[in-house]
Structures are given as structure tokens and as C-alpha cells.
Write an enzyme that holds these catalytic residues in place. Structure first.
Site, PDB file in Angstrom:
ATOM      1  N   ASP A  41       6.369 -41.023  54.507  1.00 26.60           N
ATOM      2  CA  ASP A  41       7.315 -42.133  54.365  1.00 26.60           C
ATOM      3  C   ASP A  41       6.664 -43.383  53.793  1.00 26.60           C
ATOM      4  O   ASP A  41       7.254 -44.070  52.948  1.00 26.60           O
ATOM      5  CB  ASP A  41       7.949 -42.461  55.719  1.00 26.60           C
ATOM      6  CG  ASP A  41       9.131 -41.550  56.036  1.00 26.60           C
ATOM      7  OD1 ASP A  41       9.491 -40.740  55.156  1.00 26.60           O
ATOM      8  OD2 ASP A  41       9.672 -41.632  57.148  1.00 26.60           O
ATOM      9  N   HIS A 267      -0.605 -58.889  62.473  1.00 28.06           N
ATOM     10  CA  HIS A 267       0.236 -59.727  61.605  1.00 28.06           C
ATOM     11  C   HIS A 267       0.230 -61.196  62.040  1.00 28.06           C
ATOM     12  O   HIS A 267      -0.082 -62.091  61.252  1.00 28.06           O
ATOM     13  CB  HIS A 267       1.679 -59.229  61.612  1.00 28.06           C
ATOM     14  CG  HIS A 267       1.858 -57.856  61.044  1.00 28.06           C
ATOM     15  ND1 HIS A 267       0.978 -57.289  60.154  1.00 28.06           N
ATOM     16  CD2 HIS A 267       2.835 -56.937  61.229  1.00 28.06           C
ATOM     17  CE1 HIS A 267       1.403 -56.086  59.827  1.00 28.06           C
ATOM     18  NE2 HIS A 267       2.526 -55.847  60.472  1.00 28.06           N
ATOM     19  N   ASP A 415      14.738 -79.555  52.723  1.00 27.43           N
ATOM     20  CA  ASP A 415      14.769 -78.093  52.640  1.00 27.43           C
ATOM     21  C   ASP A 415      14.292 -77.595  51.284  1.00 27.43           C
ATOM     22  O   ASP A 415      14.783 -78.019  50.246  1.00 27.43           O
ATOM     23  CB  ASP A 415      16.220 -77.626  52.891  1.00 27.43           C
ATOM     24  CG  ASP A 415      16.317 -76.128  53.140  1.00 27.43           C
ATOM     25  OD1 ASP A 415      15.473 -75.377  52.635  1.00 27.43           O
ATOM     26  OD2 ASP A 415      17.261 -75.719  53.823  1.00 27.43           O
ATOM     27  N   LEU A 416      13.319 -76.683  51.293  1.00 23.46           N
ATOM     28  CA  LEU A 416      12.948 -75.916  50.109  1.00 23.46           C
ATOM     29  C   LEU A 416      13.276 -74.455  50.403  1.00 23.46           C
ATOM     30  O   LEU A 416      12.530 -73.778  51.100  1.00 23.46           O
ATOM     31  CB  LEU A 416      11.455 -76.062  49.787  1.00 23.46           C
ATOM     32  CG  LEU A 416      10.899 -75.065  48.759  1.00 23.46           C
ATOM     33  CD1 LEU A 416      11.625 -75.180  47.428  1.00 23.46           C
ATOM     34  CD2 LEU A 416       9.396 -75.246  48.570  1.00 23.46           C
TER      35      LEU A 416
END
Length: 509
Positions: A41, A267, A415-416
Site C-alpha cells: 500500500d 512527527h 490571515d495568510l
């Protein structure tokens, strides 16, 4: 055709310039990419699509590259190509057909020399026909870690690039790299006996995500953040990973690892390093990785009272999961960094499955404004939020005056949002970037052996306590925020939730 347009030449020229700055060799000529576990997979869903997109954009070119799939399955070249085709829907038929013709399949076991000897002969035949005098061989292990040692031994014995040709051999290995410090060190030692550190690329796909790659630029290229990014101004930092689905048929596999090994220890800890590290001497991979190791070595031992573990109700209904499983599907863990920049600032690493939303983000929450003349403290603090996925964005939560005749305040944002700002720009998948980095010999976004060791030193005592049953999971409802104890822990260490404010990703509509 792929690899022949002017944009590909422009990208190559840009890379040559960057490679010079980073002291990376600029290489041309014969490249063989070998995907081991080609019928699995991971290879079908991630590795081959990433290779196709690199080909489509001209980063790998048909005259210089050949791709070999290797697995135990009894397949023909065409059989593998058809399997891959099914995962490349929407691709240009012209590019796709050309790409698929680069793929050849070799069948063999992972612990026997016969198959690898055959693989080596196929690679050598391609190299001889290419007649470039170069032999660059990249092996991608899309396989379980349990077979890494035997497969790497076969590669070392049968498939290294010949000394008569210039080039290299490089090996990409996927996480998990062990289950604790001892097993990780044993695996590192086994691989270290076969390959030099500059030949090993331990891949953590989170390091390939666009917004994660942006962290160093944000922190060290903007004067705005330099004086703010420290304990004098930051109250707490959250690094959050949330999924709105459970183990979905992977219960037996997941139960061997749990959410800490699966998500947090790799992570989220990689993101933590980039958020907390000091400025490196340069952008050279080793300078960056040196700073990541330093910050990991500065982390204090985790306290039991600053850990919340959860398991969603229904997890053990999976017949592959033991009835007495204590494996956490949710964890909230506070890390404390003992250095001048971060002393006293809690880093809350939180990850969970079967929650009420799907997202990954970093939240840097700043301290309260002293002498708050507007009495707006209860509305919430300033926060800098980096949304890693989905709807990639960065936004700063600010207190502003509400429009009108009254002097009333509310929370809003600067905001970006990438979907708005970069409408015609394709954000590459993490695997595309990391495979390309490996071809280029850039190890900046891969995990070094001493970094891996430092990461396991932080979490191994906690994991052993969980495995021994000393720390228990608490149940939580699927579709909820997770255990209420996690919110209580965040509040206890200083996180202030903003009530009545929801960030809504902007749209073109």
C-alpha cells in the site's frame, strides 16, 4: 513531453544555484530508483505517485532515470504498471504512459541473495545501456522495519553501485525506527555496520510538509518574530494532531505502537524541534540538524502528572485488538525545555484518533497584555497559529475594535491562507520533496542517528511505564475533543482557550 520544457530547465538552474550555497554536488547521469515492497500500500499510494509527480514536473527525466519495483508478489512489468495506474487518476495520459514505461518489476524474497542478484543485473544492464559512466542507486524501503536489517544486508552484498563508476548508493528507511531506545539503537547499529550515515535517509514525511518547511523561514527571516520567540513573551506552545477516524482495520498493527510511537515521538517531536531550536550557523543540513539535537538534549524528563492518556470507546471492539489493551489512542504530553530561551514555557504535544475534527497545527500563545485598559483579557490572548493540514494557513489572532459607535473589542485575525494567496500554485506532497532531497543528497529534512537517539531518550521511560501498566488510559467518546483531563492539563499549565472565536478558512466564493 515531461522533462523537456523550459520550466524544468529553470528549476534545474535554480537548484544548481542552491546546491552551490549548501555545498551539495550537482550530479547528472544515470539514476536507478528501486522501490522495495513495490506491491504494498505505501508504495502504491505514496511512493510511486510521488515519483510520477516528480517526473511530470521534470525533476526526474526519462533519459536519466529508470524505476525498479521489487517484491515477493508474482507480477509482470505490465502487472505492476497497471496497479500503479489505478492510483494516478487524473494524470496526463501522455506523461503517464511515458512514466510507466520507465518501471520494471523484479520478483524475489527479502532475505535471499538470488532475487537481489537478479535485481543488480537488471540495474547494471540499464546502466550499461545508458553509457553515462555514472551509477546512482536509490533504494526506497517501503517495508516493515523488521526486515530492514536483512534487506539492507542484501543491498550491501549484491546491489551497491560499482566502484568502477562514479555515483552513490542511498537508502531511504521509513518510520517507526524501533519501539524504544534499545531497539532503535540496535537497528541503528545494524544499519550503521552496512552503510555510512550520509548514505542513510530516515524519512519522516512530516518534515516534507510545506508549512513545516516554512518554519525556519518564518522564525529566522522575519524581524517581527525574533524578539518575541522566547519565555519573556510566549506563555505556552501547543503542537496538535487530530484525526476524526479511528484505527479503521489497522487495530492490530496500531496496538503494537500506540499514538505516542505512531505520531508524537516522531512527527510532532520533529515539529517541536523546528519551533524550539536556536538559529543554525547556516542552512547546511548538518548545521540545522546540530541545533535540533541540542534542543532535544535540553528537554527535561517527562513528569507523570503532565501526561494524559486516552483510549476511545469501541477501540477494543476490533477483533485484532486484545481485550485488556492499555494502548493509548490519545495522548497529551507536556515537554519542558531547560535552556535560556524556553525555561518555564510548556510545550503541549497532543495527538488523538476518533476526535471531533481532523487537523494538525501549531499554536504559539503569547502572554497577557500588562495593564489591560480595555478589560478584554477574557476574550483571549494573542496567538500565532500555523495550520499544517488541511487548509494550510498561518494566522495571528488579535484583539481589535468591533466596528460601530461603541468602544467594544473582539478577537479577529491577520490571515495568510495558502488556498487564497497561492491559487495557481501546486503545493507538493511531502514524499515528492523528500525523495527529491534524497536524489540531491540534501539530508536537512531527514533524521540523523544522534537525533533519533535523543528523541527516544525523552519518551522511552514513559513508554515503558505505559507498557507495564503503571499509567492507565482513560476512556473518551468517539467524536469528542478527547478526555476532559487533557483540557484540564492544558489549562493547568497555562493555556487559555478563546471562547466565542472560530477561525473560518477563507474561500473564493
Amino acid at each position: 513531453m515531461a522533462g523537456t520544457d523550459s520550466s524544468a530547465s529553470s528549476r534545474q538552474s535554480s537548484f544548481n544555484s542552491l546546491a552551490k550555497d549548501l555545498e551539495l554536488p550537482v550530479e547528472q547521469g544515470c539514476l536507478s530508483i528501486v522501490v522495495l515492497g513495490a506491491s504494498g500500500d505505501l508504495a502504491k499510494k505514496k511512493t510511486f505517485p510521488a515519483l510520477y509527480h516528480l517526473f511530470e514536473q521534470g525533476f526526474i527525466q526519462s533519459g536519466d532515470v529508470h524505476i525498479f519495483g521489487y517484491a515477493r508478489s508474482n507480477l509482470s512489468d505490465e502487472g505492476l504498471r497497471e496497479r500503479i495506474r489505478g492510483y494516478l487518476k487524473g494524470a496526463s495520459e501522455e506523461h503517464l504512459s511515458e512514466f510507466l514505461q520507465l518501471i520494471k518489476y523484479v520478483s524475489g524474497s527479502y532475505d535471499s541473495g538470488e532475487g537481489f542478484d537478479k535485481l543488480n543485473k537488471e540495474i547494471s544492464e540499464y546502466e550499461m545501456s545508458n553509457n553515462s559512466g555514472s551509477s546512482r542507486r536509490l533504494f526506497y524501503l517501503a517495508l516493515p522495519p523488521s526486515v530492514y536489517p536483512s534487506v539492507c544486508k542484501m543491498i550491501r552484498t549484491y546491489c551497491m553501485n560499482p566502484t568502477s563508476r562514479t555515483g552513490w548508493t542511498r537508502v531511504i528507511v521509513e518510520k517507526p525506527f524501533g519501539k524504544d531506545l534499545d531497539s532503535a539503537e540496535e537497528l541503528s547499529s545494524q544499519l550503521g555496520e552496512l552503510f555510512e550515515e550520509d548514505q542513510l535517509y530516515r524519512i519522516d514525511h512530516y518534515l516534507g510538509k510545506e508549512l513545516v518547511q516554512n518554519l525556519l523561514v518564518l522564525r529566522f527571516a522575519n524581524r517581527l518574530f525574533l524578539p518575541l520567540w522566547n519565555r519573556d513573551n510566549v506563555d505556552n506552545i501547543q503542537i496538535v494532531f487530530r484525526e476524526d477516524f479511528g484505527t479503521d482495520g489497522r487495530g492490530g498493527y496500531f496496538d503494537q505502537y500506540g499514538i505516542i510511537r505512531d505520531i508524537i515521538q516522531n512527527h510532532l517531536l520533529q515539529v517541536f524541534c523546528l519551533v524550539a531550536m536556536e538559529k543554525p550557523v547556516s542552512l547546511k543540513p548538518e548545521h540545522i540538524r546540530d541545533e535540533k539535537v541540542k534542543v532535544l538534549q535540553s528537554v527535561n524528563p517527562i513528569k507523570d502528572e503532565e501526561v494524559v492518556l486516552g483510549q476511545y470507546q469501541g477501540y477494543k471492539d476490533d477483533p485484532t485488538v486484545p481485550d485488556d489493551s492499555n494502548t493509548p489512542t490519545f495522548a497529551s504530553i507536556v515537554l519542558r525545555v531547560h535552556n535560556e530561551r524556553w525555561e518555564g514555557v510548556p510545550f503541549i504535544l497532543k495527538a488523538g484518533k476518533a476526535l471531533n475534527s481532523r487537523k494538525a497545527e501549531i499554536r504559539v500563545q503569547f502572554k497577557d497584555v500588562p495593564g489591560d485598559i480595555f478589560r478584554c483579557k477574557k476574550q483571549g490572548r494573542n496567538e500565532f497559529v500555523i495550520r499544517l493540514q488541511p487548509s494550510e494557513a498561518m494566522y495571528m489572532k488579535l484583539t481589535v475594535k468591533k466596528p460601530g459607535l461603541e468602544m467594544a473589542t473582539e478577537q479577529s485575525e491577520l490571515d495568510l491562507s495558502y488556498g487564497m494567496r497561492y491559487q495557481n500554485v501546486k503545493i507538493p506532497e511531502a514524499y515528492e520533496r523528500l525523495i527529491l532531497d534524497t536524489i540531491r543528497g540534501d539530508q536537512q529534512h531527514f533524521v540523523r542517528r544522534d537525533e533519533l537517539k535523543a528523541a527516544w531518550q525523552i519518551f522511552t521511560p514513559l513508554l515503558h511505564d505505559i507498557d507495564a501498566g503503571k499509567l492507565k488510559t482513560v476512556p473518551y467518546q468517539p467524536g469528542s475533543r478527547g478526555p476532559k483531563e487533557a483540557d484540564e492539563l492544558s489549562e493547568k499549565v497555562g493555556y487559555m482557550q478563546t471562547h466565542g472565536y472560530i477561525w473560518i478558512p477563507p474561500t473564493l466564493a
